[in-house]
Design a protein around this motif. Structure first.
Motif, PDB file in Angstrom:
ATOM      1  N   ILE A   1       8.993  -2.410   9.564  1.00 51.54           N
ATOM      2  CA  ILE A   1       7.626  -1.883   9.456  1.00 51.54           C
ATOM      3  C   ILE A   1       7.536  -0.518  10.138  1.00 51.54           C
ATOM      4  CG2 ILE A   1       5.202  -2.280  10.045  1.00 51.54           C
ATOM      5  CD1 ILE A   1       5.824  -5.298   9.982  1.00 51.54           C
ATOM      6  N   PHE A   2       8.136  -0.419  11.317  1.00 56.99           N
ATOM      7  CA  PHE A   2       8.106   0.843  12.063  1.00 56.99           C
ATOM      8  C   PHE A   2       8.769   1.963  11.261  1.00 56.99           C
ATOM      9  CE2 PHE A   2       9.415   3.850  15.345  1.00 56.99           C
ATOM     10  CZ  PHE A   2       8.291   3.894  16.153  1.00 56.99           C
ATOM     11  N   THR A   3       9.893   1.665  10.615  1.00 54.57           N
ATOM     12  CA  THR A   3      10.628   2.673   9.853  1.00 54.57           C
ATOM     13  C   THR A   3       9.807   3.208   8.688  1.00 54.57           C
ATOM     14  OG1 THR A   3      12.751   1.669  10.435  1.00 54.57           O
ATOM     15  CG2 THR A   3      12.717   3.108   8.494  1.00 54.57           C
ATOM     16  N   PHE A   4       9.244   2.296   7.866  1.00 57.05           N
ATOM     17  CA  PHE A   4       8.522   2.817   6.694  1.00 57.05           C
ATOM     18  C   PHE A   4       7.212   3.487   7.086  1.00 57.05           C
ATOM     19  CE2 PHE A   4       6.598  -1.578   6.145  1.00 57.05           C
ATOM     20  CZ  PHE A   4       5.260  -1.220   6.082  1.00 57.05           C
TER      21      PHE A   4
ATOM     22  N   LEU B   1      19.341  -0.007  -0.141  1.00 53.25           N
ATOM     23  CA  LEU B   1      20.098   0.021   1.102  1.00 53.25           C
ATOM     24  C   LEU B   1      19.488  -0.872   2.184  1.00 53.25           C
ATOM     25  CD1 LEU B   1      20.974   3.823   1.327  1.00 53.25           C
ATOM     26  CD2 LEU B   1      22.511   1.933   0.761  1.00 53.25           C
ATOM     27  N   SER B   2      18.315  -1.407   1.909  1.00 51.64           N
ATOM     28  CA  SER B   2      17.648  -2.264   2.894  1.00 51.64           C
ATOM     29  C   SER B   2      18.370  -3.582   3.123  1.00 51.64           C
ATOM     30  CB  SER B   2      16.204  -2.554   2.440  1.00 51.64           C
ATOM     31  OG  SER B   2      16.203  -3.320   1.249  1.00 51.64           O
TER      32      SER B   2
ATOM     33  N   GLY C   1      13.065   1.104   4.940  1.00 54.71           N
ATOM     34  CA  GLY C   1      12.219   0.215   5.743  1.00 54.71           C
ATOM     35  C   GLY C   1      11.403  -0.730   4.891  1.00 54.71           C
ATOM     36  N   ILE C   2      10.799  -0.208   3.834  1.00 50.78           N
ATOM     37  CA  ILE C   2       9.954  -1.025   2.961  1.00 50.78           C
ATOM     38  C   ILE C   2      10.752  -2.150   2.325  1.00 50.78           C
ATOM     39  CG2 ILE C   2       8.717  -0.988   0.745  1.00 50.78           C
ATOM     40  CD1 ILE C   2       7.621   1.724   1.517  1.00 50.78           C
TER      41      ILE C   2
ATOM     42  N   MET D   1       0.834  -1.201   0.000  1.00 48.07           N
ATOM     43  CA  MET D   1       0.000   0.000   0.000  1.00 48.07           C
ATOM     44  C   MET D   1       0.868   1.250   0.000  1.00 48.07           C
ATOM     45  SD  MET D   1      -2.625   1.366   2.954  1.00 48.07           S
ATOM     46  CE  MET D   1      -1.311   2.160   3.883  1.00 48.07           C
ATOM     47  N   ASP D   2       1.885   1.256   0.859  1.00 43.91           N
ATOM     48  CA  ASP D   2       2.778   2.410   0.961  1.00 43.91           C
ATOM     49  C   ASP D   2       3.507   2.662  -0.355  1.00 43.91           C
ATOM     50  OD1 ASP D   2       5.579   3.587   1.468  1.00 43.91           O
ATOM     51  OD2 ASP D   2       4.531   4.030   3.328  1.00 43.91           O
ATOM     52  N   SER D   3       3.999   1.574  -0.983  1.00 44.24           N
ATOM     53  CA  SER D   3       4.734   1.712  -2.245  1.00 44.24           C
ATOM     54  C   SER D   3       3.870   2.338  -3.327  1.00 44.24           C
ATOM     55  CB  SER D   3       5.236   0.337  -2.716  1.00 44.24           C
ATOM     56  OG  SER D   3       6.083  -0.237  -1.767  1.00 44.24           O
ATOM     57  N   PHE D   4       2.614   1.903  -3.381  1.00 43.31           N
ATOM     58  CA  PHE D   4       1.757   2.334  -4.485  1.00 43.31           C
ATOM     59  C   PHE D   4       1.090   3.674  -4.223  1.00 43.31           C
ATOM     60  CE2 PHE D   4      -1.255   1.561  -8.014  1.00 43.31           C
ATOM     61  CZ  PHE D   4      -0.309   1.194  -8.954  1.00 43.31           C
TER      62      PHE D   4
END
Length: 433
Positions: free
Chosen positions: A105-108, A84-85, A134-135, A38-41
Protein backbone atom coordinates in the motif's frame (compact mmCIF):
# COMPACT_ATOMS: atom_id res chain seq x y z
CA UNK A 1 -44.23 -34.66 25.26
CA UNK A 2 -41.44 -32.21 26.00
CA UNK A 3 -39.01 -34.31 23.97
CA UNK A 4 -41.29 -34.29 20.91
CA UNK A 5 -41.67 -30.52 21.14
CA UNK A 6 -37.92 -30.15 21.44
CA UNK A 7 -37.38 -32.38 18.42
CA UNK A 8 -39.61 -30.15 16.32
CA UNK A 9 -37.90 -26.95 17.41
CA UNK A 10 -35.90 -25.58 14.47
CA UNK A 11 -32.16 -25.35 15.05
CA UNK A 12 -30.76 -21.94 14.26
CA UNK A 13 -27.17 -22.01 13.07
CA UNK A 14 -25.22 -19.02 14.29
CA UNK A 15 -22.21 -17.79 12.41
CA UNK A 16 -18.95 -17.57 14.30
CA UNK A 17 -18.60 -13.99 15.59
CA UNK A 18 -15.62 -11.96 14.43
CA UNK A 19 -13.22 -10.60 17.01
CA UNK A 20 -11.84 -7.07 17.00
CA UNK A 21 -8.60 -8.01 15.24
CA UNK A 22 -10.46 -9.86 12.46
CA UNK A 23 -12.76 -6.88 11.90
CA UNK A 24 -9.88 -4.37 11.93
CA UNK A 25 -7.85 -6.62 9.62
CA UNK A 26 -10.68 -6.93 7.14
CA UNK A 27 -11.33 -3.19 7.00
CA UNK A 28 -7.62 -2.53 6.61
CA UNK A 29 -7.42 -5.01 3.71
CA UNK A 30 -10.69 -3.71 2.21
CA UNK A 31 -9.59 -0.07 2.42
CA UNK A 32 -6.27 -0.94 0.81
CA UNK A 33 -8.05 -2.83 -1.99
CA UNK A 34 -10.51 0.08 -2.42
CA UNK A 35 -7.73 2.61 -2.76
CA UNK A 36 -5.91 0.17 -5.02
CA UNK A 37 -8.94 0.12 -7.35
CA UNK A 38 -9.21 3.89 -7.16
CA UNK A 39 -5.54 4.27 -8.07
CA UNK A 40 -5.83 1.83 -11.00
CA UNK A 41 -8.82 3.59 -12.49
CA UNK A 42 -7.52 7.12 -11.98
CA UNK A 43 -5.14 6.49 -14.87
CA UNK A 44 -7.96 5.45 -17.21
CA UNK A 45 -9.92 8.57 -16.31
CA UNK A 46 -7.07 11.07 -16.69
CA UNK A 47 -5.31 9.37 -19.61
CA UNK A 48 -6.34 11.84 -22.32
CA UNK A 49 -5.77 15.15 -20.47
CA UNK A 50 -2.46 13.99 -18.93
CA UNK A 51 -0.96 12.83 -22.23
CA UNK A 52 -2.33 15.82 -24.12
CA UNK A 53 -0.24 18.01 -21.80
CA UNK A 54 2.86 15.81 -21.48
CA UNK A 55 3.38 14.59 -25.05
CA UNK A 56 4.33 18.02 -26.46
CA UNK A 57 6.79 18.43 -23.55
CA UNK A 58 8.33 15.10 -24.59
CA UNK A 59 8.74 16.06 -28.25
CA UNK A 60 5.58 14.45 -29.67
CA UNK A 61 2.41 15.97 -31.08
CA UNK A 62 -0.68 15.35 -28.96
CA UNK A 63 -2.71 13.83 -31.81
CA UNK A 64 -5.48 11.34 -30.96
CA UNK A 65 -3.38 8.54 -32.50
CA UNK A 66 -0.30 9.44 -30.42
CA UNK A 67 -2.38 9.79 -27.26
CA UNK A 68 -3.90 6.36 -27.88
CA UNK A 69 -0.57 4.69 -28.62
CA UNK A 70 1.29 6.35 -25.73
CA UNK A 71 -1.58 5.52 -23.40
CA UNK A 72 -1.43 1.85 -24.36
CA UNK A 73 2.36 1.73 -23.93
CA UNK A 74 2.19 3.37 -20.50
CA UNK A 75 -0.60 1.09 -19.43
CA UNK A 76 1.36 -1.94 -20.65
CA UNK A 77 4.31 -0.77 -18.51
CA UNK A 78 1.92 -0.36 -15.58
CA UNK A 79 0.77 -3.96 -16.06
CA UNK A 80 4.38 -5.15 -16.24
CA UNK A 81 4.84 -3.49 -12.85
CA UNK A 82 1.78 -5.41 -11.66
CA UNK A 83 3.39 -8.56 -13.02
CA UNK A 84 6.58 -7.97 -11.05
CA UNK A 85 4.47 -7.83 -7.90
CA UNK A 86 4.97 -11.60 -7.48
CA UNK A 87 7.98 -10.60 -5.33
CA UNK A 88 5.56 -9.75 -2.49
CA UNK A 89 4.23 -13.33 -2.22
CA UNK A 90 7.41 -15.06 -1.00
CA UNK A 91 8.06 -12.09 1.30
CA UNK A 92 4.61 -12.51 2.86
CA UNK A 93 5.11 -16.27 3.28
CA UNK A 94 8.41 -15.52 5.03
CA UNK A 95 7.73 -12.39 7.10
CA UNK A 96 3.95 -12.32 7.52
CA UNK A 97 0.88 -10.96 5.76
CA UNK A 98 0.27 -7.64 7.51
CA UNK A 99 3.76 -6.11 7.30
CA UNK A 100 4.12 -6.89 3.60
CA UNK A 101 0.53 -5.79 2.89
CA UNK A 102 1.35 -2.41 4.43
CA UNK A 103 4.47 -2.27 2.24
CA UNK A 104 2.45 -2.75 -0.94
CA UNK A 105 0.00 0.00 0.00
CA UNK A 106 2.81 2.39 0.91
CA UNK A 107 4.58 1.76 -2.41
CA UNK A 108 1.62 2.42 -4.69
CA UNK A 109 0.48 5.44 -2.66
CA UNK A 110 3.82 7.24 -2.76
CA UNK A 111 4.43 6.73 -6.47
CA UNK A 112 0.88 7.59 -7.45
CA UNK A 113 1.30 10.89 -5.63
CA UNK A 114 4.63 11.46 -7.39
CA UNK A 115 2.89 11.00 -10.77
CA UNK A 116 1.27 14.39 -10.16
CA UNK A 117 4.74 15.98 -10.45
CA UNK A 118 5.51 14.48 -13.90
CA UNK A 119 7.14 16.87 -16.39
CA UNK A 120 7.07 14.46 -19.36
CA UNK A 121 5.73 11.04 -20.37
CA UNK A 122 8.97 9.30 -19.29
CA UNK A 123 8.59 10.41 -15.68
CA UNK A 124 4.92 9.47 -15.68
CA UNK A 125 5.84 6.03 -17.07
CA UNK A 126 8.42 5.40 -14.30
CA UNK A 127 6.06 6.47 -11.51
CA UNK A 128 3.19 4.36 -12.87
CA UNK A 129 5.48 1.36 -13.33
CA UNK A 130 6.62 1.40 -9.68
CA UNK A 131 3.08 2.13 -8.46
CA UNK A 132 2.01 -0.95 -10.42
CA UNK A 133 4.47 -3.11 -8.47
CA UNK A 134 2.79 -2.01 -5.24
CA UNK A 135 -0.77 -2.23 -6.54
CA UNK A 136 -0.26 -5.71 -7.93
CA UNK A 137 0.74 -7.16 -4.57
CA UNK A 138 -2.23 -5.83 -2.61
CA UNK A 139 -4.87 -8.24 -3.90
CA UNK A 140 -2.79 -11.37 -3.28
CA UNK A 141 -1.93 -10.36 0.27
CA UNK A 142 -5.36 -8.99 1.18
CA UNK A 143 -7.09 -12.11 -0.19
CA UNK A 144 -4.66 -14.39 1.63
CA UNK A 145 -5.02 -12.49 4.90
CA UNK A 146 -8.83 -12.52 4.93
CA UNK A 147 -8.98 -16.23 3.97
CA UNK A 148 -6.63 -17.16 6.81
CA UNK A 149 -7.91 -14.84 9.53
CA UNK A 150 -11.69 -15.23 9.17
CA UNK A 151 -13.55 -18.28 10.57
CA UNK A 152 -14.23 -21.12 8.12
CA UNK A 153 -17.99 -20.50 8.05
CA UNK A 154 -17.50 -16.82 7.11
CA UNK A 155 -14.41 -16.67 4.91
CA UNK A 156 -16.31 -17.35 1.63
CA UNK A 157 -18.51 -14.30 2.04
CA UNK A 158 -15.44 -12.48 3.32
CA UNK A 159 -13.88 -13.01 -0.11
CA UNK A 160 -16.94 -11.49 -1.77
CA UNK A 161 -16.97 -8.54 0.62
CA UNK A 162 -13.25 -7.97 0.08
CA UNK A 163 -13.55 -7.92 -3.71
CA UNK A 164 -16.22 -5.20 -3.56
CA UNK A 165 -13.48 -2.88 -2.36
CA UNK A 166 -11.72 -2.76 -5.72
CA UNK A 167 -14.88 -1.66 -7.49
CA UNK A 168 -15.80 0.72 -4.71
CA UNK A 169 -12.43 2.22 -5.65
CA UNK A 170 -13.64 2.58 -9.25
CA UNK A 171 -16.71 4.39 -7.93
CA UNK A 172 -14.53 6.60 -5.73
CA UNK A 173 -12.26 7.44 -8.68
CA UNK A 174 -15.31 8.32 -10.78
CA UNK A 175 -16.66 10.56 -7.99
CA UNK A 176 -13.29 12.30 -7.62
CA UNK A 177 -13.07 12.81 -11.38
CA UNK A 178 -16.62 14.21 -11.42
CA UNK A 179 -15.62 16.80 -8.80
CA UNK A 180 -11.85 17.27 -8.45
CA UNK A 181 -10.80 16.08 -11.91
CA UNK A 182 -13.18 18.33 -13.84
CA UNK A 183 -12.24 21.43 -11.84
CA UNK A 184 -8.59 20.92 -10.86
CA UNK A 185 -7.18 18.62 -13.53
CA UNK A 186 -5.30 15.35 -13.76
CA UNK A 187 -2.47 16.27 -11.37
CA UNK A 188 -4.93 16.75 -8.51
CA UNK A 189 -6.38 13.31 -9.29
CA UNK A 190 -2.99 11.65 -8.90
CA UNK A 191 -2.39 13.53 -5.63
CA UNK A 192 -5.51 11.93 -4.14
CA UNK A 193 -3.81 8.57 -4.74
CA UNK A 194 -1.27 9.38 -2.00
CA UNK A 195 -3.98 9.08 0.70
CA UNK A 196 -3.49 5.29 1.20
CA UNK A 197 -0.25 5.98 3.11
CA UNK A 198 -2.46 6.50 6.16
CA UNK A 199 -4.11 3.11 5.61
CA UNK A 200 -0.69 1.44 5.34
CA UNK A 201 0.37 2.86 8.69
CA UNK A 202 -2.88 1.71 10.34
CA UNK A 203 -2.54 -1.80 8.89
CA UNK A 204 1.00 -2.05 10.20
CA UNK A 205 0.17 -0.79 13.69
CA UNK A 206 -3.31 -2.14 14.40
CA UNK A 207 -3.73 -5.48 12.65
CA UNK A 208 -2.55 -8.77 14.19
CA UNK A 209 -0.94 -11.45 12.04
CA UNK A 210 -3.18 -14.40 11.09
CA UNK A 211 -3.00 -17.41 13.43
CA UNK A 212 -2.72 -19.80 10.50
CA UNK A 213 0.43 -18.09 9.24
CA UNK A 214 1.97 -17.98 12.71
CA UNK A 215 1.36 -21.72 13.22
CA UNK A 216 2.67 -22.56 9.75
CA UNK A 217 5.74 -20.36 10.30
CA UNK A 218 6.52 -22.19 13.55
CA UNK A 219 6.56 -25.64 11.91
CA UNK A 220 7.85 -24.77 8.41
CA UNK A 221 11.23 -25.99 7.24
CA UNK A 222 12.57 -23.26 4.97
CA UNK A 223 12.21 -24.10 1.27
CA UNK A 224 11.42 -22.16 -1.88
CA UNK A 225 7.64 -21.66 -2.04
CA UNK A 226 7.92 -20.70 -5.73
CA UNK A 227 9.71 -23.96 -6.50
CA UNK A 228 7.03 -25.87 -4.60
CA UNK A 229 4.02 -24.40 -6.43
CA UNK A 230 5.73 -25.21 -9.74
CA UNK A 231 6.66 -28.71 -8.57
CA UNK A 232 4.77 -31.98 -9.18
CA UNK A 233 2.28 -31.47 -6.34
CA UNK A 234 0.88 -28.09 -7.36
CA UNK A 235 2.04 -27.64 -10.95
CA UNK A 236 -1.28 -28.38 -12.70
CA UNK A 237 -3.48 -26.24 -10.46
CA UNK A 238 -0.93 -23.39 -10.56
CA UNK A 239 -0.90 -23.18 -14.37
CA UNK A 240 -4.68 -23.66 -14.70
CA UNK A 241 -5.22 -20.83 -12.21
CA UNK A 242 -2.73 -18.68 -14.16
CA UNK A 243 -4.66 -19.20 -17.40
CA UNK A 244 -8.06 -18.49 -15.85
CA UNK A 245 -6.80 -15.36 -14.10
CA UNK A 246 -5.17 -14.19 -17.32
CA UNK A 247 -8.51 -14.44 -19.12
CA UNK A 248 -10.29 -12.56 -16.34
CA UNK A 249 -7.64 -9.80 -16.35
CA UNK A 250 -7.73 -9.40 -20.14
CA UNK A 251 -11.52 -9.07 -20.02
CA UNK A 252 -11.51 -6.67 -17.09
CA UNK A 253 -8.99 -4.28 -18.56
CA UNK A 254 -10.37 -4.42 -22.08
CA UNK A 255 -13.83 -3.51 -20.83
CA UNK A 256 -13.07 -1.24 -17.87
CA UNK A 257 -10.04 0.69 -19.13
CA UNK A 258 -11.56 1.61 -22.48
CA UNK A 259 -15.04 2.25 -21.07
CA UNK A 260 -14.46 5.97 -20.21
CA UNK A 261 -12.96 6.67 -23.65
CA UNK A 262 -15.86 4.88 -25.35
CA UNK A 263 -18.45 6.81 -23.32
CA UNK A 264 -16.69 10.13 -24.03
CA UNK A 265 -16.65 9.36 -27.76
CA UNK A 266 -20.35 8.41 -27.76
CA UNK A 267 -21.30 11.43 -25.64
CA UNK A 268 -19.37 13.77 -27.94
CA UNK A 269 -21.04 12.15 -30.94
CA UNK A 270 -24.39 12.84 -29.27
CA UNK A 271 -23.52 16.56 -29.12
CA UNK A 272 -22.37 16.94 -25.51
CA UNK A 273 -19.77 19.51 -24.50
CA UNK A 274 -16.35 18.29 -23.27
CA UNK A 275 -17.06 18.68 -19.53
CA UNK A 276 -20.50 17.10 -19.88
CA UNK A 277 -18.95 14.15 -21.73
CA UNK A 278 -16.40 13.69 -18.92
CA UNK A 279 -19.16 13.80 -16.31
CA UNK A 280 -21.16 11.24 -18.30
CA UNK A 281 -18.11 8.96 -18.38
CA UNK A 282 -17.79 9.32 -14.60
CA UNK A 283 -21.47 8.44 -14.08
CA UNK A 284 -21.13 5.44 -16.40
CA UNK A 285 -18.10 4.28 -14.42
CA UNK A 286 -20.11 4.60 -11.23
CA UNK A 287 -22.83 2.40 -12.71
CA UNK A 288 -20.23 -0.15 -13.82
CA UNK A 289 -18.79 -0.19 -10.30
CA UNK A 290 -22.16 -0.63 -8.57
CA UNK A 291 -23.01 -3.52 -10.89
CA UNK A 292 -19.65 -5.19 -10.21
CA UNK A 293 -20.13 -4.88 -6.45
CA UNK A 294 -23.50 -6.62 -6.84
CA UNK A 295 -21.80 -9.33 -8.90
CA UNK A 296 -19.18 -9.83 -6.18
CA UNK A 297 -21.83 -10.18 -3.47
CA UNK A 298 -23.94 -12.60 -5.54
CA UNK A 299 -20.98 -14.87 -6.32
CA UNK A 300 -20.05 -16.57 -2.99
CA UNK A 301 -23.57 -17.97 -2.29
CA UNK A 302 -23.76 -19.19 -5.89
CA UNK A 303 -20.32 -20.82 -5.63
CA UNK A 304 -21.39 -22.57 -2.42
CA UNK A 305 -24.57 -23.80 -4.06
CA UNK A 306 -23.39 -25.04 -7.48
CA UNK A 307 -19.60 -25.13 -7.08
CA UNK A 308 -16.64 -22.99 -8.07
CA UNK A 309 -16.23 -24.23 -11.63
CA UNK A 310 -19.87 -23.84 -12.71
CA UNK A 311 -20.03 -20.38 -11.15
CA UNK A 312 -16.95 -19.22 -13.04
CA UNK A 313 -18.39 -20.64 -16.28
CA UNK A 314 -21.59 -18.62 -15.81
CA UNK A 315 -19.63 -15.42 -15.14
CA UNK A 316 -17.31 -16.00 -18.12
CA UNK A 317 -20.29 -16.48 -20.46
CA UNK A 318 -21.84 -13.29 -19.09
CA UNK A 319 -18.59 -11.37 -19.69
CA UNK A 320 -18.31 -12.59 -23.29
CA UNK A 321 -21.90 -11.61 -24.11
CA UNK A 322 -21.60 -8.22 -22.39
CA UNK A 323 -18.33 -7.26 -24.13
CA UNK A 324 -19.78 -8.11 -27.55
CA UNK A 325 -23.07 -6.36 -26.74
CA UNK A 326 -21.40 -3.14 -25.55
CA UNK A 327 -18.31 -2.68 -27.71
CA UNK A 328 -19.33 -4.80 -30.69
CA UNK A 329 -22.95 -3.65 -31.06
CA UNK A 330 -24.05 -0.64 -28.98
CA UNK A 331 -20.84 1.31 -29.69
CA UNK A 332 -21.73 1.43 -33.42
CA UNK A 333 -25.40 2.39 -33.12
CA UNK A 334 -26.35 5.88 -34.42
CA UNK A 335 -27.58 6.78 -30.92
CA UNK A 336 -25.54 4.26 -28.99
CA UNK A 337 -24.82 6.10 -25.72
CA UNK A 338 -27.83 4.85 -23.75
CA UNK A 339 -27.62 1.20 -24.99
CA UNK A 340 -23.87 1.17 -24.34
CA UNK A 341 -24.33 2.37 -20.75
CA UNK A 342 -27.10 -0.22 -20.24
CA UNK A 343 -24.72 -2.98 -21.39
CA UNK A 344 -22.12 -1.64 -18.94
CA UNK A 345 -24.33 -2.78 -16.07
CA UNK A 346 -24.26 -6.35 -17.41
CA UNK A 347 -20.52 -6.10 -18.04
CA UNK A 348 -19.98 -4.85 -14.50
CA UNK A 349 -22.08 -7.58 -12.85
CA UNK A 350 -20.22 -10.44 -14.51
CA UNK A 351 -16.92 -8.61 -13.95
CA UNK A 352 -17.48 -9.69 -10.35
CA UNK A 353 -15.89 -13.00 -11.36
CA UNK A 354 -12.73 -11.78 -9.60
CA UNK A 355 -14.43 -12.46 -6.25
CA UNK A 356 -14.26 -16.16 -7.09
CA UNK A 357 -10.47 -16.08 -7.25
CA UNK A 358 -10.29 -14.42 -3.81
CA UNK A 359 -12.39 -17.32 -2.54
CA UNK A 360 -11.00 -20.17 -4.67
CA UNK A 361 -7.23 -19.62 -4.88
CA UNK A 362 -6.60 -19.81 -1.09
CA UNK A 363 -8.50 -23.12 -1.05
CA UNK A 364 -6.09 -24.70 -3.53
CA UNK A 365 -2.80 -24.15 -1.64
CA UNK A 366 -1.45 -24.76 1.86
CA UNK A 367 -0.60 -21.87 4.20
CA UNK A 368 3.17 -22.06 3.76
CA UNK A 369 2.92 -21.33 0.00
CA UNK A 370 -0.49 -19.62 -0.25
CA UNK A 371 0.64 -16.00 -0.67
CA UNK A 372 3.33 -17.01 -3.16
CA UNK A 373 0.80 -18.98 -5.24
CA UNK A 374 -1.76 -16.15 -5.16
CA UNK A 375 0.85 -13.55 -6.14
CA UNK A 376 2.40 -15.73 -8.87
CA UNK A 377 -0.93 -16.55 -10.53
CA UNK A 378 -2.11 -12.94 -10.54
CA UNK A 379 1.28 -11.68 -11.75
CA UNK A 380 1.36 -14.14 -14.65
CA UNK A 381 -2.01 -12.85 -15.84
CA UNK A 382 -0.82 -9.28 -15.65
CA UNK A 383 2.28 -9.96 -17.76
CA UNK A 384 0.10 -11.47 -20.47
CA UNK A 385 -2.43 -8.67 -19.99
CA UNK A 386 0.33 -6.13 -20.63
CA UNK A 387 1.10 -7.77 -23.98
CA UNK A 388 -2.58 -7.98 -24.92
CA UNK A 389 -3.10 -4.33 -23.99
CA UNK A 390 -0.18 -3.30 -26.22
CA UNK A 391 -1.65 -5.32 -29.11
CA UNK A 392 -5.06 -3.84 -28.40
CA UNK A 393 -3.66 -0.31 -28.60
CA UNK A 394 -1.95 -1.15 -31.89
CA UNK A 395 -5.21 -2.61 -33.24
CA UNK A 396 -7.16 0.52 -32.25
CA UNK A 397 -4.52 2.64 -34.02
CA UNK A 398 -4.57 0.43 -37.14
CA UNK A 399 -8.34 -0.01 -37.40
CA UNK A 400 -9.16 3.60 -36.39
CA UNK A 401 -11.91 2.34 -34.08
CA UNK A 402 -12.21 1.34 -30.44
CA UNK A 403 -15.17 -1.04 -30.54
CA UNK A 404 -14.13 -4.04 -32.65
CA UNK A 405 -10.67 -4.63 -31.07
CA UNK A 406 -12.16 -4.59 -27.55
CA UNK A 407 -15.12 -6.77 -28.61
CA UNK A 408 -12.70 -9.42 -29.90
CA UNK A 409 -11.39 -9.97 -26.35
CA UNK A 410 -14.64 -11.86 -25.72
CA UNK A 411 -12.95 -14.79 -27.46
CA UNK A 412 -10.67 -15.18 -24.42
CA UNK A 413 -13.66 -16.18 -22.29
CA UNK A 414 -14.56 -18.93 -24.75
CA UNK A 415 -11.05 -20.31 -24.24
CA UNK A 416 -11.66 -20.02 -20.49
CA UNK A 417 -14.72 -22.28 -20.72
CA UNK A 418 -12.48 -24.98 -22.21
CA UNK A 419 -9.92 -24.62 -19.40
CA UNK A 420 -12.28 -24.58 -16.39
CA UNK A 421 -12.82 -28.40 -16.35
CA UNK A 422 -9.10 -28.87 -15.58
CA UNK A 423 -9.32 -26.84 -12.34
CA UNK A 424 -9.94 -28.55 -8.96
CA UNK A 425 -13.42 -28.27 -7.42
CA UNK A 426 -13.08 -27.23 -3.77
CA UNK A 427 -16.74 -26.78 -2.86
CA UNK A 428 -17.36 -27.95 0.70
CA UNK A 429 -13.65 -28.21 1.58
CA UNK A 430 -12.03 -26.33 4.45
CA UNK A 431 -9.04 -24.08 3.96
CA UNK A 432 -5.96 -26.35 3.88
CA UNK A 433 -3.42 -25.92 6.69
Amino acid sequence: MMNSLTDRTPVTRRRTPLNRSQIAGFWGAWAGWTLDGMDSFIYALVLTPALTELLPRSGYAATPANVGLAGSILFALFLVGWGLSFIWGPLADRFGRTKVLAGTIFTFAIFTGLAATSHNVWELAIYRFIAGVGIGGEWALAGTYVAESWPEDRRKMGAGYLQTGYYAGFFLAAALNYTIGVHYGWRAMFLTGAVPVVVAILVLLRVKESDKWQKAEARTVRASPLREILGPRYRRRTWVACILLTIAIVGLWAGAVYEPSAVIQLATKAGMAKNDAIRTASLATGLLSIATILGCLALPPLAERIGRKKTLAIYFIGMAVAIVGSFGWAFYLPNGLAPFIAWLFVLGFFGGNFALFSLWLPEQFETRVRATAFAFCTSFGRFVGAGVNFLLGAAVLHMHTLGVPVALTALAFIVGLLVIPFAPETKGEVLPQ
